[in-house]
Design a protein around this motif. Structure first.
Motif, mmCIF file in Angstrom:
data_model
loop_
_atom_site.group_PDB
_atom_site.id
_atom_site.type_symbol
_atom_site.label_atom_id
_atom_site.label_comp_id
_atom_site.label_asym_id
_atom_site.label_seq_id
_atom_site.Cartn_x
_atom_site.Cartn_y
_atom_site.Cartn_z
ATOM 1 N N GLU A 147 2.144 1.786 -3.457
ATOM 2 C CA GLU A 147 1.097 2.292 -4.346
ATOM 3 C C GLU A 147 0.911 3.793 -4.167
ATOM 4 O O GLU A 147 0.644 4.517 -5.139
ATOM 5 C CB GLU A 147 -0.203 1.533 -4.091
ATOM 6 N N LYS A 173 6.010 -1.646 -12.809
ATOM 7 C CA LYS A 173 4.773 -0.887 -12.965
ATOM 8 C C LYS A 173 4.987 0.393 -13.775
ATOM 9 O O LYS A 173 4.172 0.748 -14.624
ATOM 10 C CB LYS A 173 4.200 -0.532 -11.593
ATOM 11 N N HIS A 232 0.823 -1.211 0.000
ATOM 12 C CA HIS A 232 0.000 0.000 0.000
ATOM 13 C C HIS A 232 0.859 1.264 0.000
ATOM 14 O O HIS A 232 0.535 2.242 -0.693
ATOM 15 C CB HIS A 232 -0.941 -0.018 1.206
#
Length: 403
Positions: free
Chosen positions: A161, A214, A158
């Motif tokens: 992110e 990513k 988290h």
């Protein structure tokens, strides 16, 4: 406001109220008063505390535009936010629930990203912006090493992110935003070594691979993204409670390439434990007014040999006061920074002076300073002032120290 190149404000978590309406009303009431008391002629910086409930309202374009218009009229701006308390923070039992929901939850991640979207729109050009947050979670919620490891796996994902979201915001707006993780007693992260552990054992090993894939960047650049967008909130009270020396802590972070996004200027209660039974009885009487039910007041005790013992809350420590061999207690109770004693009780105000001297010698350590005394409503009555006067006296004391 800018003082000696530092952005200085107070944290609006001092004001009760979880809705945006209550938050805005408090700002409209107190910001003009504090500016007048300080004779502030320039722009006034605000350390904004938004609950989850308030953030969902303020992100609405028409509400945000109304707030931006008010900021322009008042010559005020927002450069830092407090995203540690998610929900109710005043006039209720908070205790360990200040960490809930923690970083193992999507709710904490989403609230934080929402708050950053708001900050990106409020932040003036040319400034960086930060949001302070929980030290992952409350350590006593984890019953085993396996529980902790599973929690850290999820929390790390988290946090990464959020770093990815802040990287995208910078690409779109050019503004540098950072999540400032705030170690505190009984958090999963409560000192500098545990903060380093977060980076070396979790964020960097996992983030180098995940962010590189990513975002389509190298692993080396992925590590740079992590260190730019995840930083430390150095709360002076919290680090004083665990007996860390500021110069040593700053040097440790600098060596590891970890940045300090914000220094929260705050003081803890400090008491020396007397030897005589009668003196201990008197000390207990003087500490009882600080034994209140809203917040956790963790105690870290030092022994004659230099060892440290921890108590989850002040009542736990008071139970052993009569017989303890400990020599000093530092208590997580944010007391006014402009006082160095409270009758027979003292504070860790001296640590603030040391920290301010350190950053004046090396201003590159951070440029965000935020006074954070949020306990005015639960302080013993003889230490209270009107809220506007309290805020102003704290800021004036810091300004004097910086000058």
């Amino acid at each position: 406001m800018e003082i000696k190149g530092f952005q200085l404000s107070y944290c609006s978590n001092i004001h009760p109220g979880e809705s945006w309406e209550a938050t805005f009303e408090n700002l409209k009431k107190y910001i003009p008063e504090v500016k007048e008391r300080l004779n502030c002629q320039g722009d006034f910086g605000i350390g904004l505390r938004l609950s989850h409930e308030a953030s969902l309202v303020l992100e609405q374009p028409e509400i945000l535009q109304e707030f931006q218009a008010w900021l322009a009229r008042e010559n005020a701006y927002v450069f830092t936010m407090n995203g540690f308390p998610y929900g109710d923070f005043h006039r209720t039992t908070v205790k360990d629930q200040v960490h809930f929901p923690d970083w193992t939850t999507e709710a904490r991640r989403d609230y934080t990203i929402c708050s950053f979207r708001i900050l990106a729109q409020l932040l003036p050009e040319g400034l960086d912006g930060g949001i302070s947050t929980s030290p992952v979670s409350y350590r006593h919620w984890f019953q085993s090493e396996d529980d902790l490891k599973a929690g850290m796996e999820t929390a790390t994902q988290h946090l990464l992110e959020v770093a990815a979201a802040l990287y995208q915001i910078k690409k779109e707006t050019g503004k540098t935003l950072h999540l400032d993780i705030e170690p505190e007693p009984d958090g999963i992260l409560e000192n500098s070594d545990e903060m380093l552990w977060l980076f070396t054992d979790w964020l960097i090993p996992k983030g180098r691979v995940w962010l590189a894939e990513k975002l389509g960047v190298s692993q080396e650049f992925a590590e740079e993204i992590i260190k730019e967008h995840i930083q430390v909130c150095y709360d002076v009270c919290h680090f004083a409670i665990v007996y860390e020396k500021p110069a040593d802590t700053f040097a440790k972070f600098e060596k590891a390439g970890i940045k300090i996004g914000k220094i929260q200027i705050s003081a803890a209660l400090r008491v020396l434990i007397p030897e005589l039974p009668d003196a201990r009885d008197l000390l207990k009487v003087n500490l009882l007014p600080f034994e209140e039910s809203t917040y956790l007041h963790q105690v870290v005790a030092k022994t004659a040999s230099g060892g440290l013992n921890s108590y989850p809350d002040l009542p736990d420590a008071l139970q052993v006061l009569e017989s303890t061999k400990e020599t000093e207690w530092r208590i997580h109770f944010h007391v006014p920074v402009f006082l160095d004693n409270y009758g027979t009780l003292a504070s860790t105000q001296d640590q603030i002076s040391i920290v301010l001297n350190e950053i004046l010698k090396n201003p590159s350590r951070t440029n965000h300073l935020e006074v954070e005394t949020y306990t005015w409503e639960v302080l013993p009555e003889d230490t209270r002032l009107s809220l506007g006067e309290s805020i102003s006296r704290e800021l004036a004391w810091v300004i004097e120290k910086l000058n």
